[in-house]
Write a protein that holds these residues in place. Structure first.
Motif, PDB file in Angstrom:
ATOM      1  N   LEU A 138       0.823  -1.208   0.000  1.00 20.64           N
ATOM      2  CA  LEU A 138       0.000   0.000   0.000  1.00 20.64           C
ATOM      3  C   LEU A 138       0.861   1.265   0.000  1.00 20.64           C
ATOM      4  O   LEU A 138       0.501   2.270  -0.602  1.00 20.64           O
ATOM      5  CB  LEU A 138      -0.961   0.008   1.192  1.00 20.64           C
ATOM      6  N   LYS A 139       1.990   1.186   0.665  1.00 20.15           N
ATOM      7  CA  LYS A 139       2.898   2.339   0.669  1.00 20.15           C
ATOM      8  C   LYS A 139       3.353   2.627  -0.771  1.00 20.15           C
ATOM      9  O   LYS A 139       3.376   3.782  -1.211  1.00 20.15           O
ATOM     10  CB  LYS A 139       4.116   2.020   1.547  1.00 20.15           C
ATOM     11  N   PHE A 140       3.665   1.572  -1.482  1.00 17.23           N
ATOM     12  CA  PHE A 140       4.063   1.723  -2.878  1.00 17.23           C
ATOM     13  C   PHE A 140       2.935   2.365  -3.696  1.00 17.23           C
ATOM     14  O   PHE A 140       3.138   3.313  -4.439  1.00 17.23           O
ATOM     15  CB  PHE A 140       4.437   0.357  -3.475  1.00 17.23           C
ATOM     16  N   ILE A 141       1.712   1.838  -3.521  1.00 16.84           N
ATOM     17  CA  ILE A 141       0.591   2.348  -4.321  1.00 16.84           C
ATOM     18  C   ILE A 141       0.307   3.807  -3.979  1.00 16.84           C
ATOM     19  O   ILE A 141       0.020   4.628  -4.851  1.00 16.84           O
ATOM     20  CB  ILE A 141      -0.679   1.492  -4.111  1.00 16.84           C
ATOM     21  N   ARG A 142       0.424   4.124  -2.694  1.00 12.68           N
ATOM     22  CA  ARG A 142       0.150   5.493  -2.269  1.00 12.68           C
ATOM     23  C   ARG A 142       1.084   6.482  -2.958  1.00 12.68           C
ATOM     24  O   ARG A 142       0.704   7.605  -3.253  1.00 12.68           O
ATOM     25  CB  ARG A 142       0.269   5.601  -0.742  1.00 12.68           C
ATOM     26  N   ALA A 143       2.312   6.043  -3.215  1.00 14.92           N
ATOM     27  CA  ALA A 143       3.304   6.961  -3.787  1.00 14.92           C
ATOM     28  C   ALA A 143       3.153   7.115  -5.303  1.00 14.92           C
ATOM     29  O   ALA A 143       3.813   7.959  -5.904  1.00 14.92           O
ATOM     30  CB  ALA A 143       4.698   6.458  -3.445  1.00 14.92           C
ATOM     31  N   LEU A 144       2.258   6.316  -5.909  1.00 18.52           N
ATOM     32  CA  LEU A 144       2.105   6.409  -7.371  1.00 18.52           C
ATOM     33  C   LEU A 144       1.516   7.750  -7.775  1.00 18.52           C
ATOM     34  O   LEU A 144       0.586   8.241  -7.142  1.00 18.52           O
ATOM     35  CB  LEU A 144       1.169   5.305  -7.869  1.00 18.52           C
ATOM     36  N   LYS A 145       2.060   8.310  -8.853  1.00 16.74           N
ATOM     37  CA  LYS A 145       1.451   9.534  -9.390  1.00 16.74           C
ATOM     38  C   LYS A 145       0.970   9.234 -10.805  1.00 16.74           C
ATOM     39  O   LYS A 145       1.767   9.013 -11.703  1.00 16.74           O
ATOM     40  CB  LYS A 145       2.475  10.663  -9.403  1.00 16.74           C
ATOM     41  N   LEU A 146      -0.344   9.213 -10.976  1.00 17.05           N
ATOM     42  CA  LEU A 146      -0.885   8.827 -12.273  1.00 17.05           C
ATOM     43  C   LEU A 146      -1.494  10.039 -12.984  1.00 17.05           C
ATOM     44  O   LEU A 146      -2.065  10.911 -12.333  1.00 17.05           O
ATOM     45  CB  LEU A 146      -1.968   7.756 -12.098  1.00 17.05           C
ATOM     46  N   PRO A 147      -1.392  10.072 -14.311  1.00 12.27           N
ATOM     47  CA  PRO A 147      -2.018  11.160 -15.071  1.00 12.27           C
ATOM     48  C   PRO A 147      -3.534  11.154 -14.859  1.00 12.27           C
ATOM     49  O   PRO A 147      -4.108  10.115 -14.486  1.00 12.27           O
ATOM     50  CB  PRO A 147      -1.692  10.820 -16.528  1.00 12.27           C
ATOM     51  N   SER A 148      -4.179  12.279 -15.115  1.00 11.30           N
ATOM     52  CA  SER A 148      -5.588  12.412 -14.729  1.00 11.30           C
ATOM     53  C   SER A 148      -6.531  11.560 -15.575  1.00 11.30           C
ATOM     54  O   SER A 148      -7.651  11.280 -15.163  1.00 11.30           O
ATOM     55  CB  SER A 148      -6.009  13.872 -14.785  1.00 11.30           C
ATOM     56  N   ASP A 149      -6.100  11.107 -16.746  1.00  6.30           N
ATOM     57  CA  ASP A 149      -7.014  10.281 -17.546  1.00  6.30           C
ATOM     58  C   ASP A 149      -6.950   8.800 -17.172  1.00  6.30           C
ATOM     59  O   ASP A 149      -7.656   7.973 -17.732  1.00  6.30           O
ATOM     60  CB  ASP A 149      -6.717  10.445 -19.044  1.00  6.30           C
ATOM     61  N   ILE A 150      -6.095   8.481 -16.218  1.00  8.47           N
ATOM     62  CA  ILE A 150      -5.942   7.079 -15.826  1.00  8.47           C
ATOM     63  C   ILE A 150      -6.651   6.843 -14.500  1.00  8.47           C
ATOM     64  O   ILE A 150      -6.417   7.549 -13.532  1.00  8.47           O
ATOM     65  CB  ILE A 150      -4.447   6.732 -15.636  1.00  8.47           C
ATOM     66  N   LYS A 151      -7.539   5.845 -14.488  1.00 10.22           N
ATOM     67  CA  LYS A 151      -8.224   5.519 -13.227  1.00 10.22           C
ATOM     68  C   LYS A 151      -7.566   4.320 -12.570  1.00 10.22           C
ATOM     69  O   LYS A 151      -7.178   3.377 -13.239  1.00 10.22           O
ATOM     70  CB  LYS A 151      -9.687   5.178 -13.503  1.00 10.22           C
ATOM     71  N   LEU A 152      -7.491   4.388 -11.247  1.00 12.73           N
ATOM     72  CA  LEU A 152      -6.851   3.311 -10.500  1.00 12.73           C
ATOM     73  C   LEU A 152      -7.844   2.730  -9.497  1.00 12.73           C
ATOM     74  O   LEU A 152      -8.481   3.468  -8.749  1.00 12.73           O
ATOM     75  CB  LEU A 152      -5.645   3.868  -9.753  1.00 12.73           C
ATOM     76  N   VAL A 153      -7.982   1.415  -9.500  1.00 14.50           N
ATOM     77  CA  VAL A 153      -8.779   0.754  -8.470  1.00 14.50           C
ATOM     78  C   VAL A 153      -7.877  -0.234  -7.748  1.00 14.50           C
ATOM     79  O   VAL A 153      -7.149  -0.993  -8.382  1.00 14.50           O
ATOM     80  CB  VAL A 153      -9.990   0.023  -9.078  1.00 14.50           C
TER      81      VAL A 153
END
Ligand code: ADP
Ligand code: ZN
Ligand code: ZN
Length: 672
Positions: A648-663
């Motif tokens: 979760l720490k890894f996922i929290r640090a992800l920075k994704l562009p605004s057109d990409i949705k993450l679940v």
């Protein structure tokens, strides 16, 4: 403390928290869980919100307004309640606002709560003539009951075949808990089962201090129940998944019946919680006991129970009633002998015998709609949803093709690709089984139960009631009819296509298939009369099918657990699933590949590549939903909580562009 965090529900923005200054005059009495009135933006009228936290500092650049007044001194929830929700938020990777929104009745946010205080007219369900006399436990039940009582483990698993009398044991444990001055939460997977159980329990314990909680209960009723719970006026709360968030006082016992059922996990939207795991947490916080029960336990619960010495078995039906005899009918043989009907000769013969004797039958077909797919005989196109990558299902009732994912409705008569009218329906759905059953058995009373036949509110409870009262000869339905039905006059169960549940590309599909077949078989012959079960299949060699026919959970478990261990699937790991989606397929794909790359590096750097194992990236099994392309990574975590936190720490640090949705789906129920 200078500031308070206030939770507000603003129509368009959803439920959010904001910081407010606490006026000097309120400092003494302000508490977590109180309703307050606050100014908001440029609005003329104040909004209502709830205190969910305190702090001494504000993020820089924010100017806090003052809380106007405390609307209700008596808090609606406690700090420990908030702590539970915070655990849910952090474990399931979402924010506390989302969890609060799921947990609290929406009525809470309306201006004037007072008008909901009036006691409502009593529910029908609460009216009973007099209490039933208590059943004496059988020797076997008594033995298991005593053992469960003695055990120290927080969680116990009661594995009892269908009709073995688990409910009677639950009732004894409930009685003991209430005697100790403590309260009980009792979960069942479906509203109809919850009502059935509540009724049974009211006959035993009386209507006072019993309440029901599930998604079909009105908001004002929920509010009323909430206040009662808070005032410790409820002893037993019955409910479906969401009832796990009800603020019951002095919790002593949680019972989760049919614990294997997938509906305990919320798949959409966030929080994607599993009521079973929330229950475990609750029991830890309140020092309460958790009893899981099932005739087909989940592989994970069974494994854990064996390893913690907390497995209890009831292997005989109550009163030594016989399990129904089950038969596998190979439909290839039927074709070879020129029977092209979807009903085997054995099923037809047995149905006639059953109904002529005044008994009843169930036909299970685990797909709704008319057929399973439609193909153009000219160009070969299989009619698909234009927005999702799955076949559209033809529905007779609407004379149109529907997407079971996004509800897209195609009501043309032509092939969407070449325009030909030569469209042919293949495979079976519940609508077709109903129509063919009416042709085959024209004089019998036939009804269908699936989520399409539930357009009217309570319609499905009505159909079930009619079946219970003997007004339906053959009940046709999807897995909705496989669970919990206790009709002693039902002596025949036919499964129209027993392979259907085993064929999904998902590590849990055999578990689900085994469970549905065993559960539905358990609906037959529950009374004095001997029952029969007929599994029709094109794959008579399937070992799970054979296990289900024998109602042999232990053999099924042995083969399944071996496979899970070999492949590192739960219970030998925990799974976290990351799904990335976007309108642009290439961008979604690029994004998931980058995530995978970062993740692998991250894991290697920590030298955890033996214990945190990413699979993928790959397109999801359903690779497009609602016009968005979907890709996923499954992460097998063999490091328990430490691994969980690291991922979760890894996922929290992800920075994704605004057109990409993450679940992010923790312990996903399926991986489609
Ligand atoms: P399960 O929940 O394991 O499927 P139930 O608790 O519904 O089983 O019991 C099956 C049937 O046997 C029910 O009709 C129930 O009333 C009856 N039964 C079970 N235990 C007893 C008992 N100790 N005394 C009388 N009837 C019982
Ligand atoms: Zn669709
Ligand atoms: Zn065509």
């Amino acid at each position: 403390m200078k500031y308070a965090q206030v939770l507000v529900d603003i129509n368009k923005l959803g439920t959010k928290t904001f910081s407010y200054l606490i006026p000097e005059a309120l400092k003494e009495e302000i508490k977590i869980g109180q309703a307050v009135s606050i100014p908001f933006g440029n609005r003329k009228q104040n909004l209502k919100g709830f205190i969910v936290g305190f702090s001494d500092y504000l993020e820089s650049g924010i100017k806090a307004k003052e809380i106007a007044e405390i609307l209700e001194k008596d808090p609606l929830f406690s700090l420990s309640y908030l702590n539970l929700l915070e655990w849910v938020a952090s474990y399931y990777f979402c924010d506390i606002q989302t969890v609060l929104k799921t947990a609290l009745p929406q009525k809470f946010f309306e201006k004037n709560l007072k008008k909901y205080r009036k006691p409502k007219i009593k529910d029908k369900i609460y009216e009973i003539e007099q209490l039933k006399t208590k059943n004496q436990l059988s020797t076997t039940q008594e033995k298991v009951y005593q053992e469960i009582k003695k055990i120290n483990a927080k969680t116990s698993l009661l594995y009892g075949i269908t009709g073995s009398g688990k409910t009677e044991i639950y009732f004894k444990l409930i009685e003991d808990t209430i005697k100790q001055g403590k309260n009980v939460i009792f979960l069942a997977p479906e509203i109809a089962l919850v009502s059935q159980l509540t009724m049974r329990s009211i006959e035993r314990f009386g209507a006072q201090s019993v309440a029901i909680w599930h998604s079909s209960i009105t908001e004002s009723k929920k509010y009323e129940t909430w206040v009662k719970l808070k005032n410790n006026e409820i002893k037993i709360l019955f409910g479906a998944r969401s009832a796990i968030f009800a603020p019951i006082k002095d919790l002593g016992l949680i019972i989760i019946d049919e614990e294997h059922d997938s509906s305990y996990k919320q798949t959409m939207p966030n929080p994607r919680y599993n009521a079973k795991d929330v229950a475990k947490k609750l029991c830890e916080l309140y020092n309460a006991k958790l009893i899981l029960g099932s005739a087909t336990p989940s592989i994970e619960s069974y494994y854990e129970a064996i390893n913690t010495n907390s497995l209890f078995k009831l292997k005989e039906r109550y009163n030594n009633a016989q399990l129904a005899n089950a038969y596998i009918i190979d439909m290839r043989g039927e074709r070879a002998e020129k029977n092209f009907s979807m009903f085997s000769r054995t099923l037809i013969k047995n149905t006639i015998e059953t109904v002529e004797k005044g008994a009843q039958a169930i036909f299970l077909i685990n797909r709704r709609g008319y057929s399973s797919y439609t193909q153009c005989l000219e160009c070969g196109e299989v009619v698909h949803c234009p927005k999702c990558a799955i076949p559209l299902i033809y529905h007779i009732k609407t004379n149109s093709y529907k997407c079971h994912y996004c509800n897209y409705d195609y009501n043309e008569k032509n092939c969407p690709k070449c325009g030909s009218v030569a469209l042919e329906h293949f495979g079976l759905g519940s609508e077709k089984v109903e129509i063919l059953a009416q042709e085959t058995f024209p004089n019998y009373r036939i009804a269908r139960l699936d989520s399409d036949s539930m357009s009217k509110k309570n319609e499905h409870i009505e159909i079930l009631q009619k079946f219970q009262q003997g007004e339906i000869d053959i009940l046709i339905g999807t897995q909705m009819i496989a669970k919990g039905l206790d009709n002693k006059n039902c002596t025949l169960v036919g499964v129209i296509n027993a392979d259907l549940s085993f064929n999904l590309p998902d590590y849990k599909s055999s578990e689900r298939g085994f469970s549905i077949l065993t559960q539905v078989a358990g609906r037959s012959g529950r009374g004095e009369k001997q029952g029969k079960v007929i599994f029709q299949t094109y794959n008579a060699e399937n070992s799970f099918l054979i296990n289900a026919k024998e109602q042999d959970f232990d053999t099924f478990y042995e083969s399944e657990i071996e496979l899970r261990e070999l492949l590192d699937y739960p219970p030998f790991s925990k799974i976290i699933r990351i799904v990335v989606s976007a309108k642009n397929e290439i961008r979604a794909q690029k994004s998931i590949s980058e995530i995978e790359l970062f993740l692998s590096e991250f894991i290697k750097k920590l030298s955890l590549d033996e214990t945190i194992i990413p699979l993928g990236p790959s397109p999801c099994v359903i690779n497009k939903i609602k016009d968005e392309y979907r890709f996923n990574i499954l992460i097998k975590n063999k490091l328990d909580l430490k691994g969980h936190r690291t991922i979760l720490k890894f996922i929290r640090a992800l920075k994704l562009p605004s057109d990409i949705k993450l679940v992010v789906d923790i312990d996903p129920g399926d991986i489609l």
